[in-house]
Motif scaffolding. Sequence first.
Motif, short mmCIF file in Angstrom:
data_model
loop_
_atom_site.label_atom_id
_atom_site.label_comp_id
_atom_site.label_asym_id
_atom_site.label_seq_id
_atom_site.Cartn_x
_atom_site.Cartn_y
_atom_site.Cartn_z
N ASP A 171 0.83 -1.20 0.00
CA ASP A 171 0.00 0.00 0.00
C ASP A 171 0.86 1.25 0.00
OD1 ASP A 171 -1.92 1.96 0.31
OD2 ASP A 171 -2.94 0.96 1.97
N ARG A 172 0.92 1.93 -1.12
CA ARG A 172 1.73 3.14 -1.25
C ARG A 172 1.23 4.30 -0.40
NH1 ARG A 172 5.07 4.28 -6.13
NH2 ARG A 172 5.43 2.28 -7.08
N ARG A 173 0.02 4.19 0.11
CA ARG A 173 -0.50 5.26 0.96
C ARG A 173 0.14 5.23 2.34
NH1 ARG A 173 -6.67 3.88 0.39
NH2 ARG A 173 -5.66 1.90 0.86
N LYS A 174 0.75 4.12 2.70
CA LYS A 174 1.45 4.01 3.98
C LYS A 174 2.88 4.51 3.82
CE LYS A 174 -1.03 -0.03 5.69
NZ LYS A 174 -0.85 -1.41 6.18
N SER A 175 3.37 5.21 4.80
CA SER A 175 4.74 5.72 4.71
C SER A 175 5.77 4.58 4.75
CB SER A 175 5.01 6.72 5.83
OG SER A 175 4.85 6.09 7.09
N LYS A 232 7.64 0.88 1.41
CA LYS A 232 8.88 0.34 0.85
C LYS A 232 9.47 -0.73 1.76
CE LYS A 232 9.90 4.64 -1.51
NZ LYS A 232 10.75 5.82 -1.57
N ILE A 233 9.52 -0.45 3.04
CA ILE A 233 10.03 -1.42 4.01
C ILE A 233 9.11 -2.63 4.07
CG2 ILE A 233 10.50 -1.79 6.47
CD1 ILE A 233 12.59 -0.05 5.02
N ASP A 234 7.80 -2.39 4.04
CA ASP A 234 6.83 -3.50 4.06
C ASP A 234 7.04 -4.43 2.87
OD1 ASP A 234 5.74 -2.34 6.34
OD2 ASP A 234 4.05 -1.43 5.26
N LEU A 235 7.27 -3.85 1.70
CA LEU A 235 7.47 -4.64 0.49
C LEU A 235 8.76 -5.46 0.57
CD1 LEU A 235 6.59 -5.48 -2.32
CD2 LEU A 235 7.67 -3.39 -3.19
N ILE A 236 9.83 -4.83 1.00
CA ILE A 236 11.10 -5.55 1.14
C ILE A 236 10.95 -6.67 2.17
CG2 ILE A 236 13.52 -5.37 1.89
CD1 ILE A 236 13.39 -2.44 0.77
N ARG A 237 10.29 -6.38 3.27
CA ARG A 237 10.08 -7.39 4.31
C ARG A 237 9.26 -8.56 3.77
NH1 ARG A 237 8.21 -4.27 8.45
NH2 ARG A 237 10.35 -3.93 9.09
N MET A 238 8.22 -8.26 2.98
CA MET A 238 7.41 -9.33 2.39
C MET A 238 8.27 -10.21 1.49
SD MET A 238 4.27 -9.06 -0.37
CE MET A 238 3.46 -7.76 0.49
N MET A 239 9.10 -9.59 0.68
CA MET A 239 9.97 -10.34 -0.22
C MET A 239 10.99 -11.16 0.56
SD MET A 239 10.80 -7.51 -3.12
CE MET A 239 9.66 -7.09 -4.41
N ARG A 240 11.55 -10.58 1.60
CA ARG A 240 12.62 -11.20 2.36
C ARG A 240 12.13 -12.33 3.26
NH1 ARG A 240 16.36 -6.88 5.29
NH2 ARG A 240 17.02 -6.41 3.18
#
Length: 108
Positions: free
Chosen positions: A59-63, A66-74
């Motif tokens: 969700d790009r509306r959350k600040s 980017k960290i959430d996406l990396i964490r999901m991938m990792r």
Amino acid sequence: MKILYAGNLANVGYYHVKELRKKNIDIELVMEANPYPNGDPLIRDPTITQYPEWIRFYDRRKSSWKIDLIRMMRESQYDFIHAHAELPIFAYLSRKPFLAQTTGSDLA
């Protein structure tokens, strides 16, 4: 092997993943929550009325997106990431093996 397809510019990711899943490939799609109409499977694919269970969202509306996406991938059990549009940098930061697919405008 479990694969994550990261990005859904113009529904390219959605249709790639949909077809690969028909071939029994263990693959999921991660795409932006609240996508533009040209990247929303609910608008473009008349065969569905809700998002399939193999789609994950950031969700790009959350600040912290980017960290959430990396964490999901990792942290997820993905062995490989196929990323396009702006998402190859996040795949790189996930420290997982990945493929960066160009879309054209990112080459300029």
